[in-house]
Structure formats: structure tokens, C-alpha cells
Write a protein that holds these residues in place. Structure first.
Motif, short mmCIF file in Angstrom:
data_model
loop_
_atom_site.label_atom_id
_atom_site.label_comp_id
_atom_site.label_asym_id
_atom_site.label_seq_id
_atom_site.Cartn_x
_atom_site.Cartn_y
_atom_site.Cartn_z
N UNK A 23 1.46 -0.92 -0.08
CA UNK A 23 -0.36 0.04 -0.16
C UNK A 23 0.69 1.50 0.54
N UNK A 24 1.99 1.61 -0.37
CA UNK A 24 2.98 2.00 0.59
C UNK A 24 2.86 3.32 -1.22
N UNK A 25 2.44 2.42 -2.28
CA UNK A 25 2.01 3.46 -3.66
C UNK A 25 1.10 4.02 -3.00
N UNK A 37 -6.56 14.15 1.98
CA UNK A 37 -6.36 12.72 2.12
C UNK A 37 -6.49 11.56 1.43
N UNK A 38 -6.46 10.73 1.99
CA UNK A 38 -6.76 9.33 1.48
C UNK A 38 -8.07 8.45 2.15
N UNK A 39 -8.85 7.93 0.76
CA UNK A 39 -9.98 7.86 1.26
C UNK A 39 -9.77 6.41 0.85
N UNK A 40 -10.04 5.58 2.00
CA UNK A 40 -9.72 4.08 2.54
C UNK A 40 -10.98 3.26 3.54
N UNK A 41 -11.01 2.55 3.17
CA UNK A 41 -11.55 0.90 4.38
C UNK A 41 -10.47 -0.03 4.86
N UNK A 45 -4.24 1.22 6.00
CA UNK A 45 -4.13 2.68 6.34
C UNK A 45 -4.59 3.68 7.62
N UNK A 46 -5.99 3.41 7.42
CA UNK A 46 -6.23 4.21 8.51
C UNK A 46 -6.07 3.96 10.31
N UNK A 47 -5.01 2.94 10.85
CA UNK A 47 -5.15 3.20 11.82
C UNK A 47 -3.45 3.14 12.22
N UNK A 48 -3.09 3.97 11.03
CA UNK A 48 -1.20 4.37 10.91
C UNK A 48 -1.06 5.52 11.51
N UNK A 53 -1.15 12.57 3.64
CA UNK A 53 -1.77 12.98 4.15
C UNK A 53 -2.64 12.07 4.86
N UNK A 54 -3.38 12.07 5.91
CA UNK A 54 -4.12 10.91 6.71
C UNK A 54 -5.02 10.18 5.90
N UNK A 55 -5.18 8.56 6.97
CA UNK A 55 -6.31 8.24 6.30
C UNK A 55 -7.60 8.44 7.09
N UNK A 56 -8.51 8.56 5.48
CA UNK A 56 -10.47 8.88 5.64
C UNK A 56 -10.96 7.85 5.75
N UNK A 57 -11.72 7.51 5.95
CA UNK A 57 -13.17 6.29 5.88
C UNK A 57 -13.91 6.59 4.78
#
Length: 69
Positions: A23-25, A37-41, A45-48, A53-57
Motif C-alpha cells: 500500500x506504500x504506493x 486525504x487518502x480515502x480507504x476502508x 492506512x486508517x490505523x497508521x 496525508x491522513x487516511x479517512x473512511x
């Protein structure tokens, strides 16, 4: 969300940042694109802590884009 986005090529040889290096890319791409932000589930990423930029759901992304309250 698609209308608010932009397309960028995947970066070559991204630096190691996450527990799951596949997921580093995503982090390198978000930084290259100057993303808010990085949008992800994905919890890797969310727990890092301190990810830039921050990961958000997806719900957080919809709130950021004022699509929902």
C-alpha cells in the motif's frame, strides 16, 4: 466523489511507510498529488498514526466534500 478527483500515474519505487508495503504506493501517490486525504476502508492506512496525508473512511470523505452532514 469521482467528479472531485484527479488522475495521476502510480509512482515508481515508493518509500516504505506502512506495515503492508503493497500500500506504500498509495501514500506516495497521495503526497505527489498533494491530496488532502487518502480515502480507504483499509485499516493498515486508517490505523497508521501520523500518516500524511491522513487516511479517512468513505463516510469521512463524503463529509469533507459536504455530500452528507
Amino acid at each position: 466523489i469521482r467528479d472531485a478527483g484527479a488522475m495521476f500515474a502510480d509512482p515508481a519505487n515508493p518509500p516504505t511507510v506502512l506495515r503492508d508495503s503493497t500500500d506504500d504506493y498509495l501514500v506516495a501517490l497521495a503526497r505527489q498529488a498533494d491530496a488532502e486525504a487518502i480515502v480507504t476502508s483499509d485499516h493498515d492506512l486508517l490505523d497508521h498514526k501520523g500518516l500524511t496525508p491522513p487516511a479517512i473512511d468513505p463516510r469521512g470523505a463524503c463529509k469533507l466534500l459536504a455530500l452528507i452532514d
